[in-house]
Design a protein around this motif. Structure first.
Motif, short mmCIF file in Angstrom:
data_model
loop_
_atom_site.label_atom_id
_atom_site.label_comp_id
_atom_site.label_asym_id
_atom_site.label_seq_id
_atom_site.Cartn_x
_atom_site.Cartn_y
_atom_site.Cartn_z
N TYR A 172 -6.53 13.06 12.45
CA TYR A 172 -6.91 11.79 11.78
C TYR A 172 -6.11 11.18 11.43
CZ TYR A 172 -11.58 13.77 13.09
OH TYR A 172 -12.88 14.58 13.37
N THR A 173 -5.69 10.16 11.60
CA THR A 173 -5.19 9.19 10.70
C THR A 173 -6.04 7.85 9.92
OG1 THR A 173 -3.29 9.34 12.43
CG2 THR A 173 -2.88 7.62 10.75
N CYS A 174 -5.24 7.95 8.26
CA CYS A 174 -5.69 6.67 7.93
C CYS A 174 -4.54 5.46 7.21
CB CYS A 174 -6.10 7.15 6.29
SG CYS A 174 -5.11 7.28 5.39
N VAL A 175 -5.49 4.14 7.65
CA VAL A 175 -4.53 3.39 7.85
C VAL A 175 -4.48 2.05 6.36
CG1 VAL A 175 -2.73 1.19 8.42
CG2 VAL A 175 -3.66 3.34 9.89
N ALA A 176 -3.89 2.02 5.24
CA ALA A 176 -4.01 1.24 4.44
C ALA A 176 -3.37 0.36 4.34
CB ALA A 176 -3.71 1.92 3.10
N ARG A 177 -4.01 -1.43 4.49
CA ARG A 177 -3.24 -2.67 4.60
C ARG A 177 -3.47 -4.06 3.46
NH1 ARG A 177 -5.19 -1.69 9.47
NH2 ARG A 177 -3.69 -1.24 11.21
N ASN A 178 -2.94 -4.53 2.84
CA ASN A 178 -2.35 -5.73 1.91
C ASN A 178 -1.43 -6.54 2.67
OD1 ASN A 178 0.18 -4.67 0.90
ND2 ASN A 178 -1.14 -4.19 -1.13
N LYS A 179 -1.54 -7.61 2.17
CA LYS A 179 -1.14 -9.20 2.30
C LYS A 179 0.59 -8.50 2.16
CE LYS A 179 -1.10 -11.43 -1.82
NZ LYS A 179 -1.48 -12.79 -3.10
N LEU A 180 0.99 -7.65 1.67
CA LEU A 180 2.05 -7.17 1.57
C LEU A 180 2.70 -5.83 2.40
CD1 LEU A 180 2.30 -6.79 -2.38
CD2 LEU A 180 2.99 -8.83 -1.16
N GLY A 181 2.70 -5.23 2.82
CA GLY A 181 2.25 -4.31 3.98
C GLY A 181 1.24 -3.22 4.36
N MET A 182 1.99 -2.57 4.52
CA MET A 182 0.58 -1.58 5.53
C MET A 182 1.40 0.04 5.36
SD MET A 182 0.51 0.55 8.55
CE MET A 182 1.20 0.28 10.15
N ALA A 183 0.51 1.15 5.40
CA ALA A 183 0.95 2.30 5.17
C ALA A 183 0.34 3.44 5.85
CB ALA A 183 0.71 3.03 3.69
N LYS A 184 0.49 4.68 6.51
CA LYS A 184 -0.27 5.34 6.96
C LYS A 184 -0.57 6.98 6.36
CE LYS A 184 1.89 5.60 10.66
NZ LYS A 184 1.70 4.62 12.99
N ASN A 185 -1.44 7.55 7.15
CA ASN A 185 -0.67 9.22 7.18
C ASN A 185 -1.56 9.77 7.90
OD1 ASN A 185 -0.17 11.37 5.27
ND2 ASN A 185 -1.97 11.45 4.36
N PRO A 228 0.82 -1.27 0.10
CA PRO A 228 -0.14 0.20 0.01
C PRO A 228 1.16 1.44 0.00
CG PRO A 228 -0.87 -1.68 1.68
CD PRO A 228 0.47 -2.01 1.24
N ARG A 229 0.51 2.40 -0.67
CA ARG A 229 0.73 3.59 -0.77
C ARG A 229 -0.17 4.62 -0.11
NH1 ARG A 229 5.20 3.46 -5.23
NH2 ARG A 229 5.72 1.75 -5.23
N ILE A 230 0.31 5.87 0.36
CA ILE A 230 -1.32 6.78 0.40
C ILE A 230 -0.62 7.95 0.15
CG2 ILE A 230 -2.07 8.14 2.18
CD1 ILE A 230 -2.39 5.57 2.28
N LEU A 231 -1.70 7.79 -1.26
CA LEU A 231 -1.06 9.42 -2.51
C LEU A 231 -1.93 10.52 -1.52
CD1 LEU A 231 -2.52 7.29 -5.61
CD2 LEU A 231 0.00 7.30 -4.19
N THR A 232 -2.57 10.83 -1.01
CA THR A 232 -3.04 12.13 -0.01
C THR A 232 -1.30 12.29 0.57
OG1 THR A 232 -4.96 11.17 0.24
CG2 THR A 232 -3.49 13.12 1.34
N SER A 233 -1.66 13.87 0.25
CA SER A 233 -0.54 14.77 0.89
C SER A 233 -0.35 14.59 2.35
CB SER A 233 -0.23 16.21 0.73
OG SER A 233 -0.30 15.84 -0.01
N ALA A 234 0.62 14.31 3.20
CA ALA A 234 0.59 14.29 3.91
C ALA A 234 0.62 15.37 5.47
CB ALA A 234 2.36 13.80 5.29
N ASN A 235 -0.58 15.33 6.75
CA ASN A 235 -0.37 16.31 7.14
C ASN A 235 -1.22 17.37 6.70
OD1 ASN A 235 0.76 15.86 9.59
ND2 ASN A 235 2.71 16.23 8.36
N THR A 236 -2.46 17.08 5.49
CA THR A 236 -3.11 18.06 4.86
C THR A 236 -4.36 18.59 6.20
OG1 THR A 236 -3.05 16.91 2.79
CG2 THR A 236 -4.59 18.27 2.99
N LEU A 237 -4.18 19.65 5.67
CA LEU A 237 -5.28 20.78 6.85
C LEU A 237 -6.39 20.64 5.64
CD1 LEU A 237 -6.02 22.44 9.46
CD2 LEU A 237 -4.94 24.69 8.04
#
Length: 1199
Positions: free
Chosen positions: A523-536, A454-463
């Motif tokens: 707020y924190t979003c966490v994306a997971r699949n069998k290959l890993g995890m990403a959060k933003n 997983p990869r999060i494409l939304t910019s980090a710390n978006t207000l």
């Protein structure tokens, strides 16, 4: 399960999430995002992004450009077929392909003919993951043939007969636009009687004598080539009945003649279409045009109905005086029988048109791109409809799937391809072709097999900022293969958010349906699949809504008056609103009579046109609100009709002397409306680059009607002219014909060239690109060149297009570079560009400032010195030095308290700075860091210093307790900020008397360990004012003041007697009242006897001649007047100085002088009044107004 690749900022309604989740198990219409970081290690099959239309009609006078653009990773290569066979571009010197693109340019302007390249073209974009193909592009040159020569005989007919003037235009490509004009190029007037048919013929339901003319001319305009062809003029002569009389009267008797006249009127008959019924076929989505034109006398009226239904309301239009019925966006439901009715007073006729709507193929579900992970399943669905039903066929990488390489994971089931257990070799581009006799559809859809965590494409710390009570949508665009699952959390240790409160969209977006103030947070979003995890992490702020708390109100104002509308807005303190006023939902007139300030709109000198609805609109970056009020203007006063006006617009614009870089424009001025034209303003439009936008070209004198205009290369010019007089400018003229100038190399290079690094190992070169007008020709590109400033390297260059930035990677950190950017196009290069200097990316400084020294100036101020950091160690642009300092412990209490660090930044290369606002008697620690554009360097070793004692703050409180007759007790709290060691307290106090005057000041010293003190030997019932402050070795602090009163002596208070309650005093007051009453009675009696006193006798003996004698008939007295009648008597004139009244004087005059309205006694007993001869029997007002002194007044005077 298949992979989801979410686009940025995509938001979906919550109610659609279950349906979309079901559909995404079947198809996914999403691409791999073209995110630079994502594309570094992801591949993507080609996708066609731009292509020429299927039916591509070209101008034979210009070069042929056939577009084909595609994207993919790696970038695709391009090839072409022509008429089904490979088109070898390299063998044709006239054909070039745009670098990095599949777009073809065929240079027929220098040599060659457009007809040579007529044919069917198809583009293929290919990379290692597959091949995408374009539509079949049919290239045909436009044609505008001449009219065939024919001899047209003059037409003569009788008044009232019908007539059809045929046009029969030449067949062109595309078909021409037909219109009728005369020799003066004026359009022929049309009406219900005379109109042009869809085929271009001119129909007369009946002719009139005024239809006689010799210049009925049919014109055909071929828009593609901007040419107009003209038919030979047709002559028509209409003979009236009067002209026929001489011819036929000799051959007809009277009855026959009048019979002929009466038979001129006739019922309608159709000129087109013929017969009672006809058939019309149209394609779905086109415009259905049905036509009925009838002749008759009087002129027939046309009506339309649909026999088996009603005409669609929003899609039905009538043209050509209702002779043409048009239905836009026609569909199969519009098939049926349409009836036109022609009617005049002598009858009606009917014609039925049977309409059949066919349909070229159209998509029900076009195939969408699939991104799958190894081992997953998926499907491509291609569903289309049409009339007749289209045939579906599949291709793989541009090859019919029947002969394409076999793929064991692929199974074809009609309009669906089913994939099972896909592997990386399953990646390909599939084409679906749906076709019938009316056309075809072609769609590319790729299958891309990827395995990605997983990869999060939304910019980090978006207000995100949202107005309260509105929905909040927090994005979490993600990418991964297999499809990741997404969860949301609030706060650092929050649990997963539940769907009973929040809406979790399938695209990763979190929706808060009704955001409240407590929704603010991280707020924190966490994306997971069998290959890993990403959060933003993203942040949400909730703002108060903007409200109008004082709205504008309805107003009525007379012409010439002034009106004011108020609009007061309340808003969130962090948002800045802008107030805009509108009139009738448009901008306010550009008139100085309209004045807008913070909360008001003022309209002065109101006109009738100012009436309307005025709206106040308050806008912030997050919301807007509005309120309206109506202004009514009343009591109009007559105004004279305007005598003068702005000019009428010029007309008849013509371009002559057309050269590469100049043209002559001529025009005919319009009416100046009694004010001479002072100048003409010429504007131009560039239809190629900025269609619809007009620019100022030049101005010429009002005496000129021609202008020589300078032109730029590669611009499709149109011109218009406006006339100006003292009253203003006219409306623009009609636009001139278009004139396309030839291409040339660019005249200028890009501006604002800069070189700055975004990372320590790169150089980002940016520039302001040229606009279309500045490009001077097609194929605008930029040659970007760079080399190190202090090295011997040669220039490195790259040519790019459609960008304004280029990143040079692998550069050393913070090295100066020489940079230049040169424009070029298909014709050539711009002049040599200027060289600018930039720097590669910065990195954090390596060394901390040394030799840090602290000099304590006073208890609140310290001076810090340090040695500068070597420039090479800064590794970037020196921004300054930053001092971090904090208070570590208190010197008085010796307890360690870690406080928040404070920061001071000193710009530039300064090596010293002042630290203000320190706390006295405190222990401080500091360090210094150097700052560049990347950030801070390491900190210097910590330096500690102590601040000396300072004066204390005021004691925290001061209270006076336990007051007695002669003592007061003071209690206090020590200063909240002693700023040192307290040595003592100082107490000063002084009494305050009843007139608020201050007495002597007493100064008293109190030990520092005391918090209570009793003052003795004070005066009873006395107010005291106290001044109290603390002292340290540094001096006295701020004082606190208080006031208090000692108690009253009750024994002395009991000896005070209320004199008004004593019996002797009450008796005395009664006696005084009785004496006053007796005096009033005596005065009243003597007043009634005033005529018998000696004064009366004296008055009678010395009667003044001005005094009127008493009239015997009515018994009234005459008036007594004197020169001093209206003057007050001198004080004491009737009373001796010893305040005694002589008997004879008082007996004579007391009542007489006291009778007047103004007669009264002064406080000293003297009499003031006017001498008057009136003897009215009324009590003297002076006596009535006298009042006996009250006991209270007497007591006051006694005391």
């Amino acid at each position: 399960m298949q992979l989801e690749i979410m686009p940025r900022k995509k938001r979906l309604p919550a109610g659609r999430a279950p349906l979309l989740l079901l559909l995404c198990q079947l198809v996914r219409a999403l691409d791999v995002p073209l995110d630079p970081k994502l594309l570094e290690d992801l591949v993507q099959p080609p996708t066609i992004t731009q292509q020429s239309p299927k039916d591509y009609i070209i101008d034979p006078r210009e070069n042929i450009v056939i577009q084909c653009e595609a994207k993919g990773k790696p970038p695709p290569s391009f090839s072409w077929t022509r008429n089904g066979t490979h088109f070898d571009i390299e063998k044709d010197p006239l054909v070039t392909m745009k670098p990095g693109s599949g777009t073809l340019t065929i240079n027929i302007m220098s040599e060659g003919k457009a007809e040579t390249y007529e044919g069917v073209y198809q583009c293929t974009a290919r990379n290692e993951r597959g091949a995408a193909i374009s539509n079949n592009i049919v290239v045909r040159p436009s044609r505008s043939p001449l009219w065939t020569k024919e001899k047209l005989e003059p037409i003569t007919l009788r008044n009232g007969q019908s007539l059809i003037l045929p046009c029969r235009p030449p067949l062109g490509l595309p078909p021409p636009i037909i219109f009728w004009m005369d020799n003066s190029f004026q359009r022929l007037p049309q009406s219900e009687r005379v109109s042009q048919g869809l085929n271009g013929d001119l129909y007369f339901s009946n002719v009139l004598p005024e239809d006689t003319r010799e210049d009925y001319i049919c014109y055909a305009r071929f828009n593609h080539t901007q040419t107009i062809q003209q038919k030979q003029p047709i002559s028509v002569k209409v003979i009236s009945v009067d002209e026929l009389n001489d011819t036929i009267a000799a051959n007809l008797n009277d009855s026959e003649f009048y019979s002929a006249k009466s038979n001129r009127e006739r019922p309608p008959t159709f000129l087109t279409p013929e017969g009672n019924a006809s058939h019309k076929e149209e394609l779905r989505g086109n415009v259905l045009s049905l036509e009925c034109i009838a002749e008759g006398l009087p002129t027939p009226i046309i009506y339309w109905i649909k026999e088996d239904g009603t005409l669609p309301i929003n899609r039905t239009f009538y043209k050509n005086f209702k002779k043409t019925l048009q239905i836009i966006q026609v569909s199969e439901a519009d098939s049926g029988n349409y009836q036109c009715i022609a009617k005049n007073p002598l009858g009606a006729i009917y014609h039925t048109i049977s309409v059949t709507v066919k349909a070229a193929p159209y998509w029900i579900m076009a195939p969408q791109n699939l991104v799958l992970s190894p081992g997953e399943d998926g499907r491509l669905i291609c569903r289309a409809n049409g009339n007749p039903k289209p045939r579906i066929s599949w291709l793989s990488n541009g090859v019919p799937i029947e002969i394409a390489p076999d793929d064991p994971s692929r199974n074809i089931d009609g309009d669906t391809i089913i994939f099972s257990n896909v592997q990386e070799r399953s990646s390909a581009v599939y084409q679906c072709n749906a076709s019938n006799e009316y056309g075809y559809l072609l769609a590319n859809a790729f299958v891309n097999v990827l395995a990605e965590p997983p990869r999060i494409l939304t910019s980090a710390n978006t207000l995100y900022q949202v107005i309260t009570d509105r929905p909040a949508l927090l994005d979490c665009a993600f990418f991964g293969s297999p499809l990741p699952t997404v969860e949301w959390f609030k706060g650092a240790k929050g649990s997963a958010l539940r769907e009973d409160i929040y809406v979790l969209h399938e695209n990763g977006t979190l929706e808060i349906p009704v955001a409240q103030k407590d929704s603010t947070g991280t707020y924190t979003c966490v994306a997971r699949n069998k290959l890993g995890m990403a959060k933003n992490e993203v942040h949400l702020e909730i703002k108060d809504a903007t409200r109008i708390i004082k709205q504008p109100e309805y107003a009525v104002v007379q012409r010439g008056g002034t009106v004011s509308f108020e609009c007061k807005v309340k808003h969130d303190h962090t948002l800045i609103p802008t107030i805009t006023w509108l009139k009738d939902n448009g901008e306010l007139p550009n008139d100085g009579r309209f004045t807008v300030d913070k909360d008001h709109l003022v309209v002065a000198d109101v006109w009738d046109d100012d009436g309307g609805t005025y709206t106040c609109v308050a806008n912030t970056t997050l919301d807007n609100v509005s309120a309206s009020a109506v202004l009514s203007v009343v009591a109009p006063t007559p105004t004279p009709a305007p005598t003068y006006d702005v000019p009428n617009p010029p007309f008849d614009l013509e371009l002559t002397d057309q050269l590469d870089k100049s043209v002559q424009l001529s025009w005919t001025p319009g009416n100046d409306n009694n004010s001479p034209i002072t100048k003409f303003i010429i504007e131009y439009e560039d239809a190629m680059h900025e269609a619809g936008l007009w620019h100022h070209q030049t101005e010429v004198s009002g005496m000129q009607t021609t202008a020589q205009l300078k032109l730029s290369p590669y611009v499709n010019y149109s011109f218009r002219v406006m006339a100006v007089n003292s009253l203003g400018r006219s409306l623009p003229s009609e636009a001139s014909e278009q004139y396309l100038t030839k291409a040339a190399e660019p005249d200028t290079n890009p501006t604002a060239v800069e070189g700055l690094g975004s990372e320590p190992d790169n150089l980002v070169i940016t520039w302001k690109p040229l606009n279309g007008f500045e490009s001077n020709g097609p194929g605008l590109q930029y040659k970007v060149s760079w080399r190190q400033k202090d090295g011997d390297d040669e220039w490195t260059s790259v040519v790019v297009a459609n960008v304004s930035k280029y990143i040079v990677s692998g550069t050393p950190t913070f090295v100066p570079y020489l940079i230049k950017v040169q424009a070029l196009n298909d014709v050539g290069f711009a002049p040599e560009p200027a060289v600018v200097m930039g720097h590669s990316g910065e990195d954090l400084p390596m060394v901390a400032p040394g030799n840090v020294r602290v000099n304590v100036v006073n208890s609140t101020l310290a001076e810090v010195h340090w040695d500068p950091v070597p420039l090479k160690s800064i590794r970037g642009h020196l921004q300054g030095y930053r001092i971090y300092y904090w208070k570590a412990q208190s010197s008085s209490k010796r307890n360690r308290r870690h406080l928040e660090k404070k920061i001071l930044t000193f710009q530039g290369s300064k090596t010293h700075g002042m630290l203000p606002g320190l706390e006295p008697f405190s222990h401080y620690t500091l360090n210094v860091r150097v700052v560049n554009g990347k950030g801070e360097g390491p900190a210097s070793p910590d330096r500690v210093f102590n601040t000396p004692e300072g004066v204390p703050s005021a004691p925290s409180s001061l209270k006076i307790v336990n007051p007695t007759l002669d003592s007061l007790t003071l209690e206090w709290d020590p200063p909240s900020r002693p700023n040192g060691i307290l040595t003592e307290y100082t107490l000063k106090y002084q009494p305050i008397n009843s007139t608020h005057e201050l007495g002597p000041l007493v100064d008293l010293k109190i030990p520092a360990n005391k918090t209570r003190w009793t003052l003795k030997n004070l005066n009873f019932s006395t107010r005291y004012k106290f001044y109290f402050y603390a002292q340290t070795a540094a001096g006295s602090g701020s004082q606190i003041t208080e006031e208090a009163v000692t108690n009253v002596d009750e024994a002395m208070a009991s000896r005070q007697v209320d004199i008004a309650t004593q019996g002797w005093f009450i008796g005395l007051m009664c006696a005084v009242a009785l004496l006053i009453l007796i005096l009033l009675i005596v005065c009243f009696i003597r007043r009634n006897k005033g005529g018998k006193y000696p004064v009366k006798e004296k008055e009678d003996a010395h009667a003044d001649p001005e005094i009127q004698p008493m009239k015997e008939d009515d018994g009234t007295f005459g008036e007594y007047s004197d020169a001093e009648d209206h003057k007050p008597l001198k004080k004491g004139s009737r009373t001796p100085s010893d305040r005694t009244v002589k008997k004879e004087d008082s007996d004579d005059s007391l009542v007489d002088y006291g009778e007047g309205v103004n007669g009264q006694f002064n406080e000293d007993g003297s009499f003031i009044g006017q001498y008057s001869g009136k003897k009215e029997k009324e009590p003297a007002e002076g006596n009535e107004s006298s009042e006996a002194p009250s006991p209270v007044n007497a007591m006051n005077s006694f005391v």
